[in-house]
Scaffold this motif. Structure first.
Motif, PDB file in Angstrom:
ATOM      1  N   TRP A  35       0.852  -1.210   0.000  1.00 25.20           N
ATOM      2  CA  TRP A  35       0.000   0.000   0.000  1.00 25.20           C
ATOM      3  C   TRP A  35       0.881   1.252   0.000  1.00 25.20           C
ATOM      4  CZ3 TRP A  35      -0.993   4.568   2.378  1.00 25.20           C
ATOM      5  CH2 TRP A  35      -2.225   5.180   2.105  1.00 25.20           C
ATOM      6  N   ARG A  54       0.874   3.879  -3.056  1.00 23.99           N
ATOM      7  CA  ARG A  54       0.238   5.181  -2.822  1.00 23.99           C
ATOM      8  C   ARG A  54       1.226   6.330  -2.673  1.00 23.99           C
ATOM      9  NH1 ARG A  54      -5.549   5.547  -2.492  1.00 23.99           N
ATOM     10  NH2 ARG A  54      -6.206   3.412  -2.865  1.00 23.99           N
ATOM     11  N   THR A  55       2.485   6.019  -2.332  1.00 23.14           N
ATOM     12  CA  THR A  55       3.433   7.103  -2.060  1.00 23.14           C
ATOM     13  C   THR A  55       4.757   6.965  -2.797  1.00 23.14           C
ATOM     14  OG1 THR A  55       4.605   6.062  -0.204  1.00 23.14           O
ATOM     15  CG2 THR A  55       2.538   7.156   0.319  1.00 23.14           C
ATOM     16  N   ARG A 108      -2.057   7.153  11.158  1.00 24.09           N
ATOM     17  CA  ARG A 108      -2.205   6.561   9.828  1.00 24.09           C
ATOM     18  C   ARG A 108      -2.134   7.597   8.712  1.00 24.09           C
ATOM     19  NH1 ARG A 108      -6.913   3.285   7.430  1.00 24.09           N
ATOM     20  NH2 ARG A 108      -5.844   1.335   6.956  1.00 24.09           N
ATOM     21  N   ARG A 134      -5.566  13.845   1.641  1.00 24.55           N
ATOM     22  CA  ARG A 134      -6.227  14.072   0.339  1.00 24.55           C
ATOM     23  C   ARG A 134      -6.287  15.550  -0.017  1.00 24.55           C
ATOM     24  NH1 ARG A 134     -11.541  10.248  -0.113  1.00 24.55           N
ATOM     25  NH2 ARG A 134     -10.579   8.740   1.273  1.00 24.55           N
ATOM     26  N   ALA A 136       6.994  14.842  -1.394  1.00 21.71           N
ATOM     27  CA  ALA A 136       5.862  14.523  -0.520  1.00 21.71           C
ATOM     28  C   ALA A 136       5.250  13.180  -0.870  1.00 21.71           C
ATOM     29  CB  ALA A 136       4.794  15.609  -0.621  1.00 21.71           C
ATOM     30  N   ASN A 137       5.195  12.886  -2.145  1.00 19.54           N
ATOM     31  CA  ASN A 137       4.528  11.673  -2.611  1.00 19.54           C
ATOM     32  C   ASN A 137       4.925  11.493  -4.085  1.00 19.54           C
ATOM     33  OD1 ASN A 137       2.555   9.926  -3.830  1.00 19.54           O
ATOM     34  ND2 ASN A 137       1.234  10.267  -2.044  1.00 19.54           N
TER      35      ASN A 137
HETATM   36  C1  LIG Z   1      -1.404  10.458   2.765  1.00 21.20           C
HETATM   37  C2  LIG Z   1      -1.662   9.836   1.407  1.00 21.20           C
HETATM   38  C3  LIG Z   1      -0.517   8.911   1.040  1.00 21.20           C
HETATM   39  C4  LIG Z   1      -2.939   8.987   1.468  1.00 21.20           C
HETATM   40  O1  LIG Z   1      -3.159   8.429   0.191  1.00 21.20           O
HETATM   41  P1  LIG Z   1      -4.597   8.535  -0.492  1.00 21.20           P
HETATM   42  O2  LIG Z   1      -4.482   7.830  -1.771  1.00 21.20           O
HETATM   43  O3  LIG Z   1      -4.961  10.007  -0.524  1.00 21.20           O
HETATM   44  O4  LIG Z   1      -5.485   7.744   0.523  1.00 21.20           O
HETATM   45  P2  LIG Z   1      -6.974   8.073   1.007  1.00 21.20           P
HETATM   46  O5  LIG Z   1      -6.928   8.928   2.230  1.00 21.20           O
HETATM   47  O6  LIG Z   1      -7.759   8.559  -0.168  1.00 21.20           O
HETATM   48  O7  LIG Z   1      -7.479   6.637   1.407  1.00 21.20           O
HETATM   49  C5  LIG Z   1      -7.625   5.609   0.434  1.00 21.20           C
HETATM   50  C6  LIG Z   1      -7.824   4.276   1.158  1.00 21.20           C
HETATM   51  O8  LIG Z   1      -6.606   3.906   1.817  1.00 21.20           O
HETATM   52  C7  LIG Z   1      -6.845   3.727   3.212  1.00 21.20           C
HETATM   53  N1  LIG Z   1      -5.686   4.252   3.947  1.00 21.20           N
HETATM   54  C8  LIG Z   1      -5.474   5.541   4.342  1.00 21.20           C
HETATM   55  N2  LIG Z   1      -4.269   5.611   4.961  1.00 21.20           N
HETATM   56  C9  LIG Z   1      -3.730   4.369   4.930  1.00 21.20           C
HETATM   57  C10 LIG Z   1      -2.534   3.810   5.377  1.00 21.20           C
HETATM   58  N3  LIG Z   1      -1.593   4.564   5.993  1.00 21.20           N
HETATM   59  N4  LIG Z   1      -2.296   2.494   5.176  1.00 21.20           N
HETATM   60  C11 LIG Z   1      -3.214   1.730   4.564  1.00 21.20           C
HETATM   61  N5  LIG Z   1      -4.390   2.193   4.104  1.00 21.20           N
HETATM   62  C12 LIG Z   1      -4.643   3.508   4.293  1.00 21.20           C
HETATM   63  C13 LIG Z   1      -8.098   4.508   3.522  1.00 21.20           C
HETATM   64  O9  LIG Z   1      -8.752   3.984   4.641  1.00 21.20           O
HETATM   65  C14 LIG Z   1      -8.885   4.335   2.231  1.00 21.20           C
HETATM   66  O10 LIG Z   1      -9.505   3.055   2.268  1.00 21.20           O
HETATM   67  P3  LIG Z   1     -10.957   2.843   1.584  1.00 21.20           P
HETATM   68  O11 LIG Z   1     -10.757   3.108   0.121  1.00 21.20           O
HETATM   69  O12 LIG Z   1     -11.227   1.412   1.897  1.00 21.20           O
HETATM   70  O13 LIG Z   1     -11.853   3.818   2.253  1.00 21.20           O
HETATM   71  C15 LIG Z   1      -1.829  10.904   0.311  1.00 21.20           C
HETATM   72  O14 LIG Z   1      -3.038  11.587   0.467  1.00 21.20           O
HETATM   73  C16 LIG Z   1      -0.708  11.900   0.315  1.00 21.20           C
HETATM   74  O15 LIG Z   1       0.461  11.571   0.169  1.00 21.20           O
HETATM   75  N6  LIG Z   1      -1.014  13.188   0.403  1.00 21.20           N
HETATM   76  C17 LIG Z   1       0.008  14.200   0.239  1.00 21.20           C
HETATM   77  C18 LIG Z   1       0.210  14.859   1.512  1.00 21.20           C
HETATM   78  C19 LIG Z   1       1.601  14.960   1.992  1.00 21.20           C
HETATM   79  O16 LIG Z   1       2.504  14.327   1.559  1.00 21.20           O
HETATM   80  N7  LIG Z   1       1.766  15.755   3.016  1.00 21.20           N
HETATM   81  C20 LIG Z   1       3.007  15.837   3.694  1.00 21.20           C
HETATM   82  C21 LIG Z   1       3.417  17.204   3.918  1.00 21.20           C
HETATM   83  S1  LIG Z   1       3.649  18.076   2.435  1.00 21.20           S
END
Ligand SMILES: CC(C)(COP(=O)(O)OP(=O)(O)OC[C@H]1O[C@@H](n2cnc3c(N)ncnc32)[C@H](O)[C@@H]1OP(=O)(O)O)[C@@H](O)C(=O)NCCC(=O)NCCS
Length: 333
Positions: free
Chosen positions: A43, A47-48, A162, A224, A260-261
């Motif tokens: 995951w 995602r990252t 999380r 998000r 960041a990602n």
């Molecule tokens: C934090 C981040 C990785 C989350 O990824 P995302 O794709 O936006 O994830 P979402 O919040 O939309 O959640 C998607 C699913 O993953 C799950 N999930 C969220 N965090 C999780 C984690 N740490 N591990 C596993 N699953 C997770 C959620 O519950 C959701 O599940 P669902 O689809 O069953 O409801 C992403 O939003 C991000 O990187 N944002 C940039 C922010 C950043 O980097 N900030 C730092 C300072 S600049």
């Protein structure tokens, strides 16, 4: 009688002379973190883009990381320490609200007399610092400025969070900025979005903690919202930076947005229409998100690996808590 004061003689431009870097001594794989947050290596990678992050041992403080990076930048810059006029440190993780980390470093570097102050602009901090260094130099106020982004974010993460804990790493990146007859740092595009003040936040204040109303404050975020904000605003700001510098996207050799990602990095490269030959900073895969250190660490890596070279046109951009943002076009040393 109208008094006319003499102003400092100004300088045409500034340039980055050299970089320095320090990463936390521990390499922490995703598997070490997933248990308490019900996540998985897969995951986090998907995602990252993060595979590992560097974190510092208990005995290594944010000051140590900053000092290592700062020393390397000064040594490589070719200036003598006596020629340094200012130290600007961006950090959100120095555990003393005052005095500043910059003044501590000034003493440790053997220059306790320089201009020294910290800025709090989170992940935008290094680019804020470069903008300030460029202004100090062009205004004639300083000849050489050491800019450091330094973080030990692991002191401010909860293993059960999380939203952000798994993203964050420890490190410091530094650059010495000096005067230049030809500008090699373009106009800084910077600002903030205070309506999103709470989007990346601490779980409580220090006074809440003192009064027993909160646990030790750690970082958390609405991931998000940050993701959408970055993807929506950054490309437009980068185009503005290029235009102010008299360049176009075709002139870009190297692109280093805040680490960041990886999905944000890829999306921005796509939105900007960067060619396949543009080198892109992807240090996040190994180092994680080190906030103010992320942009100089990624740039330092590209230079060390020979992927970026002296004279290349670098576009750098930071964004994060505040939401503060800053970026500029830079010709690499
Ligand atoms: C934090 C981040 C990785 C989350 O990824 P995302 O794709 O936006 O994830 P979402 O919040 O939309 O959640 C998607 C699913 O993953 C799950 N999930 C969220 N965090 C999780 C984690 N740490 N591990 C596993 N699953 C997770 C959620 O519950 C959701 O599940 P669902 O689809 O069953 O409801 C992403 O939003 C991000 O990187 N944002 C940039 C922010 C950043 O980097 N900030 C730092 C300072 S600049």
């Amino acid at each position: 009688m109208t008094v006319s004061l003499r102003a400092q003689p100004t300088v045409a431009g500034s340039k980055i002379l050299a970089y320095g870097a320090a990463r936390g001594d521990l390499v922490v794989p995703n598997d070490d973190l997933v248990g308490p947050i019900d996540s998985s290596d897969e995951w986090i990678r998907q995602r990252t883009g993060i595979v590992t992050r560097h974190r510092a041992s208990a005995e290594v403080g944010v000051k140590d990381l900053a000092l290592t990076a700062g020393r390397e930048a000064v040594e490589r810059s070719g200036i003598a320490i006596d020629e340094l006029d200012a130290i600007i440190v961006s950090t959100i993780s120095f555990p003393y609200p005052t005095p500043s980390l910059a003044t501590l470093l000034a003493g440790e570097l053997g220059r306790p007399d320089v201009i020294a102050y910290d800025i709090s602009a989170a992940c935008a901090g290094f680019c804020y610092g470069i903008g300030q260094a460029d202004s100090l130099i062009r205004s004639g106020s300083s000849r050489n400025v050491l800019v450091i982004g330094a973080e030990k974010l692991s002191d401010f993460v909860s293993p059960t969070d999380r939203t952000i804990s798994f993203l964050l790493g420890d490190g410091a990146g530094a650059a010495v900025v000096g005067a230049s007859e030809v500008p090699m740092i373009g106009p800084t595009v910077w600002g903030s979005d205070g309506d999103n003040w709470n989007t990346i936040r601490m779980t409580g204040s220090l006074t809440d903690f003192r009064d027993g109303n909160a646990e030790w404050p750690t970082l958390e975020q609405d991931g998000r919202t940050v993701f959408r904000w970055a993807v929506w605003h950054t490309a437009q700001k980068v185009r503005e930076m290029l235009e102010l510098s008299g360049l176009t996207v075709e002139d870009v050799d190297v692109f280093v947005p805040h680490q960041a990602n990886m999905r944000i990095v890829d999306e921005l490269a796509k939105q900007l229409g960067l060619g396949d030959d543009v080198v892109i900073g992807r240090d996040i895969a190994e180092t994680g998100n080190t906030s103010a250190a992320s942009v100089p660490l990624a740039t330092h890596r590209l230079l060390e690996e020979g992927k970026a070279k002296s004279g290349d046109v670098l576009v750098q951009f930071g964004f994060g808590a505040g939401l503060a943002y800053a970026g500029q076009v830079v010709v690499l040393p």
